[in-house]
Enzyme design. Structure first.
Site: not given
Length: 403
Positions: A139, A208
């Site tokens: 990322e 998450h």
């Protein structure tokens, strides 16, 4: 005047004379609050009739799946076409890629796989691997690459497979994305969109289930918006891509399969405007993203009890649309904020401060903020539900604020 709820059901009053009865805010059983089985198959929720109408008292019980409506009309009689929210995002993205060859997409599995939630499905075949770029699981690297691409004149959309993963790119988003226009003396603009799914989902676990609005709101130079319907998802996507500023678009993982009829003609929404979901007279309820539907479920019960809440989807998380919010506060004189973000340092805390600073004299009661508990989101479904605000708590808070 800022009274904040500590997590679920606990209250810390600003003033003893304005304290609320926290016992009334305890959650009932899971069964009575269940909207749908969060662990079952994917459900399609409709958002094309979200306005409310004042009604006589019918029943006091919370009605599962309730959406209070005003002048509801048949969907088939409307013009336009029906799309799920993730399809509306894709349509907006595809229209902008067709319109502007500088628009490109990058992220993990966004290419031939079509994205983890299929927002980019079919775009790689249509526009090629250079404009829909599959990246490694890194990322910080591909977010930095997207910022560099924006500096050279492209208009990249960076997808985080999950918003929690973008914490790995926090340096790039903060020190580069938000500040380069200023630190370069205006030599560079950073027209980049950073988007992806987040929020508390169907037992996705703590890592998450991140809500990063509170993390990113303090970064100078960045705009933040949160979509909640297919209509505003497409309109905000197009507006974010056309903006010269870096924009973070928050999408909720549980709203991707929400269906709505949207216009056939092109439209673009403002990145800085709130949406009046339901006009009312008794109290202003400010919310966004998934909590819009918890508020609307609670609103059905409130209408049956004789209350007339005004519901506003703030949509623009930074900056706030203080004009729309202020007009509502001046009318109702009471404010309830409902968010899925954490209580400490969340959007609700910032919104409370903004309202207190600008509209304190118009308030007849303390501002109340219902937020998620400051705990990692549990994996167990029952515990997961207890960490976020439920409709019954909203009903109780409104009843006490309007006493």
């Amino acid at each position: 005047m800022a009274t904040l709820f500590q997590g679920v059901g606990a209250v810390t009053p600003f003033s003893a004379s304005s304290s609320l009865d926290s016992n009334k805010l305890l959650l009932p059983s899971r069964k009575s609050l269940s909207i749908s089985d969060s662990r079952g198959s994917i459900f399609v929720y409709r958002s094309d009739a979200l306005n409310l109408k004042a009604a006589t008292r019918k029943q006091d019980l919370l009605i599962p799946n309730a959406v209070a409506t005003k002048g509801e009309t048949s969907t088939s009689a409307k013009s336009g076409h029906e799309l799920l929210l993730f399809e509306a995002l894709r349509e907006g993205l595809e229209e902008e890629m067709e319109r502007d060859p500088r628009v490109c997409v990058m992220g993990e599995d966004v290419g031939h796989y079509g994205g983890s939630y299929k927002v980019t499905k079919g775009l790689a075949e249509k526009y090629g691997d250079l404009r829909v770029l599959d990246t490694p699981i890194a990322e910080n690297s591909f977010t930095g690459m997207g910022i560099g691409a924006a500096m050279t004149g492209l208009r990249p959309i960076v997808e985080g497979m999950n918003m929690g993963f973008l914490l790995l790119a926090f340096n790039q988003i903060s020190n580069n994305c938000g500040m380069l226009h200023y630190t370069s003396g205006g030599q560079f603009t950073i027209p980049i969109v950073i988007r992806g799914p987040g929020g508390v989902g169907r037992q996705l676990g703590a890592e998450h289930s991140q809500r990063l609005e509170s993390y990113f709101q303090s970064i100078p130079g960045i705009q933040m918006v949160a979509c909640s319907t297919p209509y505003n998802a497409k309109g905000l996507m197009k507006a974010a891509i056309r903006s010269e500023n870096p924009v973070i678009l928050f999408e909720h993982v549980l709203l991707y399969n929400l269906k709505e009829r949207i216009p056939d003609e092109e439209y673009v929404l403002s990145l800085e405007e709130a949406e009046m979901v339901r006009p009312g007279e008794h109290i202003t309820i400010l919310t966004y993203s998934r909590m819009r539907y918890h508020v609307m479920q609670a609103a059905k019960t409130l209408v049956n009890k004789g209350y007339d809440p005004e519901v506003i989807d703030i949509r623009s998380l930074k900056p706030f649309d203080l004009y729309t919010i202020g007009c509502s506060v001046k009318k109702t004189h009471r404010v309830l904020i409902v968010e899925e973000c954490m209580r400490t340092g969340g959007i609700g805390a910032s919104l409370t401060a903004a309202i207190t600073e600008n509209f304190h004299d118009y308030l007849d009661a303390p501002i109340v903020c219902l937020s998620s508990q400051d705990v990692p989101t549990p994996y167990a479904g029952t515990l997961e539900e207890w960490t976020v605000v439920q409709p019954a708590q909203i009903v109780s808070a409104v009843e006490q604020l309007c006493q």
